[in-house]
Motif scaffolding. Sequence first.
Motif, short mmCIF file in Angstrom:
data_model
loop_
_atom_site.label_atom_id
_atom_site.label_comp_id
_atom_site.label_asym_id
_atom_site.label_seq_id
_atom_site.Cartn_x
_atom_site.Cartn_y
_atom_site.Cartn_z
N LYS A 181 0.82 -1.21 0.00
CA LYS A 181 0.00 0.00 0.00
C LYS A 181 0.86 1.27 0.00
O LYS A 181 0.32 2.38 -0.01
CB LYS A 181 -0.91 0.00 1.23
N SER A 182 2.18 1.08 -0.01
CA SER A 182 3.08 2.23 0.11
C SER A 182 3.50 2.77 -1.25
O SER A 182 3.37 2.10 -2.28
CB SER A 182 4.34 1.82 0.89
N ASP A 183 4.04 3.98 -1.23
CA ASP A 183 4.58 4.58 -2.46
C ASP A 183 5.82 3.82 -2.94
O ASP A 183 6.10 3.80 -4.14
CB ASP A 183 4.92 6.05 -2.22
N GLN A 184 6.57 3.23 -2.00
CA GLN A 184 7.78 2.50 -2.38
C GLN A 184 7.43 1.28 -3.25
O GLN A 184 8.18 0.92 -4.15
CB GLN A 184 8.55 2.05 -1.14
N PHE A 185 6.29 0.67 -2.98
CA PHE A 185 5.85 -0.46 -3.81
C PHE A 185 5.60 0.00 -5.24
O PHE A 185 5.94 -0.69 -6.21
CB PHE A 185 4.59 -1.09 -3.21
N LYS A 186 5.03 1.19 -5.38
CA LYS A 186 4.80 1.75 -6.72
C LYS A 186 6.14 2.02 -7.42
O LYS A 186 6.26 1.82 -8.63
CB LYS A 186 3.97 3.02 -6.62
N VAL A 187 7.11 2.48 -6.65
CA VAL A 187 8.45 2.71 -7.22
C VAL A 187 9.00 1.39 -7.76
O VAL A 187 9.53 1.34 -8.89
CB VAL A 187 9.40 3.29 -6.16
N TYR A 188 8.88 0.33 -6.97
CA TYR A 188 9.36 -0.98 -7.40
C TYR A 188 8.66 -1.43 -8.69
O TYR A 188 9.32 -1.87 -9.65
CB TYR A 188 9.13 -2.01 -6.28
N LEU A 189 7.35 -1.31 -8.74
CA LEU A 189 6.59 -1.79 -9.91
C LEU A 189 6.91 -0.99 -11.17
O LEU A 189 6.90 -1.53 -12.27
CB LEU A 189 5.09 -1.72 -9.60
N ARG A 190 7.20 0.28 -11.00
CA ARG A 190 7.51 1.11 -12.16
C ARG A 190 8.93 0.87 -12.65
O ARG A 190 9.18 0.83 -13.86
CB ARG A 190 7.26 2.58 -11.82
N GLN A 191 9.86 0.70 -11.72
CA GLN A 191 11.24 0.46 -12.13
C GLN A 191 11.40 -0.90 -12.81
O GLN A 191 12.27 -1.07 -13.66
CB GLN A 191 12.17 0.55 -10.91
N THR A 192 10.57 -1.83 -12.45
CA THR A 192 10.65 -3.17 -13.05
C THR A 192 9.68 -3.35 -14.22
O THR A 192 9.55 -4.46 -14.74
CB THR A 192 10.37 -4.25 -11.99
N ARG A 193 9.00 -2.30 -14.62
CA ARG A 193 8.10 -2.28 -15.78
C ARG A 193 6.89 -3.21 -15.60
O ARG A 193 6.26 -3.62 -16.57
CB ARG A 193 8.85 -2.64 -17.06
N ILE A 194 6.59 -3.54 -14.36
CA ILE A 194 5.43 -4.40 -14.10
C ILE A 194 4.12 -3.63 -14.29
O ILE A 194 3.16 -4.15 -14.88
CB ILE A 194 5.52 -5.03 -12.69
N GLU A 195 4.09 -2.37 -13.83
CA GLU A 195 2.88 -1.57 -14.05
C GLU A 195 2.61 -1.43 -15.55
O GLU A 195 1.45 -1.55 -16.00
CB GLU A 195 3.04 -0.18 -13.43
N GLU A 196 3.66 -1.24 -16.32
CA GLU A 196 3.52 -1.12 -17.78
C GLU A 196 2.90 -2.40 -18.36
O GLU A 196 2.03 -2.34 -19.23
CB GLU A 196 4.90 -0.87 -18.37
N TYR A 197 3.34 -3.55 -17.86
CA TYR A 197 2.80 -4.82 -18.34
C TYR A 197 1.34 -4.96 -17.96
O TYR A 197 0.51 -5.42 -18.75
CB TYR A 197 3.62 -5.98 -17.75
N TRP A 198 0.97 -4.52 -16.74
CA TRP A 198 -0.42 -4.61 -16.30
C TRP A 198 -1.34 -3.78 -17.19
O TRP A 198 -2.43 -4.22 -17.55
CB TRP A 198 -0.54 -4.11 -14.86
N ARG A 199 -0.91 -2.59 -17.52
CA ARG A 199 -1.77 -1.71 -18.31
C ARG A 199 -1.98 -2.27 -19.71
O ARG A 199 -2.97 -1.96 -20.37
CB ARG A 199 -1.17 -0.31 -18.36
N LYS A 200 -1.06 -3.11 -20.15
CA LYS A 200 -1.19 -3.70 -21.48
C LYS A 200 -1.94 -5.02 -21.46
O LYS A 200 -2.71 -5.33 -22.39
CB LYS A 200 0.21 -3.91 -22.09
N HIS A 201 -1.74 -5.82 -20.40
CA HIS A 201 -2.27 -7.19 -20.39
C HIS A 201 -3.35 -7.44 -19.33
O HIS A 201 -3.91 -8.53 -19.28
CB HIS A 201 -1.12 -8.19 -20.18
#
Length: 613
Positions: free
Chosen positions: A576-596
């Motif tokens: 639930k933290s902002d650091q988790f969002k940092v992790y997901l963005r640096q590893t391009r996981i958020e990008e994958y979610w928005r696509k798939h």
Amino acid sequence: MSNLFTELKRRNVFRVGFAYVVMAWLLAQITDLVIDNVGAPEWVMKIIFLVLAIGFPIALFFAWAFEMTPEGIKREHEVDRSESITPQTGRKLDRMIGAAIAIAVVFLLVDRFTGPQLDQPAPKESAPAATGGQMVSIAVLPFVNMSSDPEQEYFSDGISEEILNQLVRVDGLSVTSRTSAFSYKGQGLSIDEIARDLGVDHILEGSVRKERNNVRITAQLIDASTDRHLWSATYDRKLTSIFAIQDEISGSIVEALRETLGVDIRKATTASIPTTNVDAYTSYLKARELFYSRDPLALRQSLEIYQQAIERDPGFARAYEGLAAVYTVISAYKPAEGYEVVTREESKRESIAAASKALEIDATLSMPHAVLGLNYSRDNDHEESMRELDRAIELDSRESTGWMWKGMQLTRLGYLEESIKYYKEAYRVDPDTGINSDHLGFTLLAMGKKEEALFFLNKALDKGREIYLVVFMHNIAIGDFQAARLAALHIFDGHELLPYLMPIFEGRNDASEHQRLVDRFWKQLAILKPDTVWAYQGGPLLHAAMGNFDKTTETFVDSSAAAIRVWHPALADYRKSDQFKVYLRQTRIEEYWRKHGWPDMCRPLGDDDFECD
């Protein structure tokens, strides 16, 4: 000289010698058959041959020095020539020799026409009915090494391996993986126990006796439910090529299985010969056995022996494949004493090089694609990772590694429900490799299926997986601090750190006191157990559980293997933290979610933000 020949003939020395040879041969054949059936050690036959050889000159000496008379055995010089019965004795010997030769001829004819043949399985009085299209399951146990040389163990294992490789190509058969079947080696369990543990209907077992250029292989098929032998055969061959022999026997067994089990199967394809260098193949078998253990020292030894196999045969694709697999995982393990650390950069470089070389030699191999898929994941190229892992499964769906690594990639991306399907398939193919139980249990735990999860996590612990930190954090999350303490004893190998660790979780501390306790723990850990948490990839989990979210993100970004634990229930606050969002963005996981598509625990908040449970 002519007088000596005449005297030898008169005293029946030639007849005695010939009769002895024929009778000794018959005795040796009968003894050899008995030894095979009772499983006597190889040295028994050697002693019998030695005794028979020593007896030959003794028999000739007695024929020369003694004579049979109506009064019994006498020294030859004590018998009057006019009273000698050597002619009658000679005729008796002739009849005995004739009878022995007749018996020998019958024995040879029986062995030739009714003995086990590669293309004719033994009669099947108790063959089961056809399965009616149902899948028949079978496990190939490692064949017992009956040779006098313990080093031939790898040859016996190789025979079993190639037979298994043939069987997995047969439609209509479900074949237990090599790793699972071979885990019962030397345990002394009954066929019924092994079959029940593996969940199979039939067991194929056998033995191998290799002596110089000859090999005898015995195989038998057992119905596990009744313990009846449905089929058996023995093969005697010259050891001109172990791979040709393995392929020949495997083909025969496949045909026998088709007829005996009544399975509607297609003819198995002939396996390609992986190498013509027996030493390279032996090294390959040793290295692979070490790799399966996932022990840090065994992994280093496996690395060295795979390299030896490649030196012996630079065109041996399987050796490159094995080398790639070891390099892929070795950086995640604490280095064995006396060895330097294999960095992630070196692991990546060497594993990709070995996998590429393996595919260059043999494009049909599965494992190199799995290795490449895992490396793409570490580079956060999730699209290519998925493609390579799918390709690995497509090429060999009977290899559990591809299924397991695809499950890991899906877990890392947060698709827990989908990953379970892959973990369960990996577990079905190979239930006795601890890492399959480990990841399946953890993901079930992350999904809230605690009872089912604990079954697999306990099995992983039984198989030697060091997952005590996962168990520790689970017990902390549910408030079972006593169980957490027991898990911590395993993690830190003793009580020394417990007074520094447990107050962080047991007490109700304000923010400043909590941070003081956390800092105190990490300082003491660095003094007492500097390598412990690193060895088990536990650092980011502990940091997250203690509230050090920036440290967690730093490690998760660096280690995809550790990052799959991000979905542990105890890390809910981190997610639930902002650091988790940092992790997901640096590893391009958020990008994958928005696509798939988004995973169950996360959802978008417009085009620029999201939240997770």
